[in-house]
Design an enzyme around this catalytic site. Sequence first.
Site, short mmCIF file in Angstrom:
data_model
loop_
_atom_site.label_atom_id
_atom_site.label_comp_id
_atom_site.label_asym_id
_atom_site.label_seq_id
_atom_site.Cartn_x
_atom_site.Cartn_y
_atom_site.Cartn_z
N ASP A 12 39.32 44.92 32.23
CA ASP A 12 39.30 44.16 33.47
C ASP A 12 40.19 42.93 33.23
O ASP A 12 40.41 42.53 32.08
CB ASP A 12 37.85 43.75 33.77
CG ASP A 12 37.76 42.81 34.95
OD1 ASP A 12 38.15 43.23 36.04
OD2 ASP A 12 37.30 41.67 34.76
N ASP A 14 40.49 39.62 35.62
CA ASP A 14 39.87 38.34 35.97
C ASP A 14 38.49 38.22 35.32
O ASP A 14 37.60 39.01 35.62
CB ASP A 14 39.69 38.24 37.49
CG ASP A 14 41.02 38.24 38.23
OD1 ASP A 14 42.00 37.73 37.68
OD2 ASP A 14 41.06 38.75 39.36
N ARG A 52 38.84 41.95 47.74
CA ARG A 52 38.98 40.80 48.63
C ARG A 52 38.11 40.98 49.88
O ARG A 52 37.36 40.09 50.27
CB ARG A 52 40.45 40.65 49.01
CG ARG A 52 40.82 39.30 49.51
CD ARG A 52 42.31 39.22 49.77
NE ARG A 52 43.13 39.58 48.61
CZ ARG A 52 44.44 39.81 48.65
NH1 ARG A 52 45.08 39.71 49.79
NH2 ARG A 52 45.10 40.13 47.56
N SER A 117 42.04 43.39 41.53
CA SER A 117 42.93 42.44 42.19
C SER A 117 44.29 43.03 42.57
O SER A 117 44.95 43.67 41.75
CB SER A 117 43.16 41.23 41.28
OG SER A 117 44.06 40.33 41.90
N ASN A 119 46.61 41.10 43.04
CA ASN A 119 47.52 40.14 42.39
C ASN A 119 47.65 40.38 40.90
O ASN A 119 48.28 39.56 40.20
CB ASN A 119 47.01 38.71 42.62
CG ASN A 119 47.07 38.30 44.09
OD1 ASN A 119 48.14 38.28 44.67
ND2 ASN A 119 45.93 38.02 44.69
N ASP A 171 33.59 41.88 33.06
CA ASP A 171 32.73 40.70 33.18
C ASP A 171 31.81 40.76 34.39
O ASP A 171 30.98 39.87 34.57
CB ASP A 171 33.57 39.42 33.28
CG ASP A 171 34.27 39.33 34.62
OD1 ASP A 171 34.96 40.30 34.99
OD2 ASP A 171 34.13 38.30 35.31
#
Length: 219
Positions: A12, A14, A52, A117, A119, A171
């Site tokens: 992962d 982030d 999101r 994400s 991003n 996480d």
Amino acid sequence: MPDVRPRAVIFDLDGVLTDTAEQHYLGWQRLADEESLPFDRAANEALRGLSRRESLLALLGGREVDEPTLEAWMERKNRYYVESLADMGPADALPGAVELVEDARRRGCRVAIGSSSKNAPIVLDKLGIADLFDAVADGNSVERAKPAPDLFLEAARLLGVAAGDCVVVEDAASGVDAALAAGMTAVGVGPADRVGHADYRFDRTADVDLGVVLQGNPS
Ligand code: B16
Ligand code: MG
């Protein structure tokens, strides 16, 4: 007889390799404050790993909002988030993160990113670690976000490794759920009340011991 099946570690992004979880939180908090929506750090914990759209729907907590407003709010939060990445650089990798990916490679594993994400490519680029990975599955890769297994299954497909031979380092509660749903070994990074349902759990990225995980003796 040595085990010659390819194995993989899917990371992962982030919250595991960098702490953009904080920047995601600040973006949502700013939007919530501007729109007078109740939100705080505690509420943000439930958003970790969610896409999101799912994050915004969770933040709204059942409030009815039309689609154009949803789109505008997602766009605004993303603008705040991307702006907050402006000064990001290699020093923003979490302690032990690059070493952990390199350790996986040294142990003969293929390595991929499995991030919700959209991003992720920008963040990997800013951290200067894009070249470390054999494959990237991110928010642009699949329709169904975590906790669906799709993202990690896509990473395994890109790597050419069977799901049962993949380890996922996550996480988020939703990310651990996704890894388990994919039939993969789940390694949780963080407190037990968040990722205690993983096969293995470590407090921080720097504590993750792939030697223990790849030997297959859950504690
Ligand atoms: P974006 P991960 C997740 O990344 C974040 O944990 C989560 O907070 C965020 O909402 C999600 O990405 C979508 O991000 O808005 O940039 O597409 O933890 O799966 O690497
Ligand atoms: Mg995460």
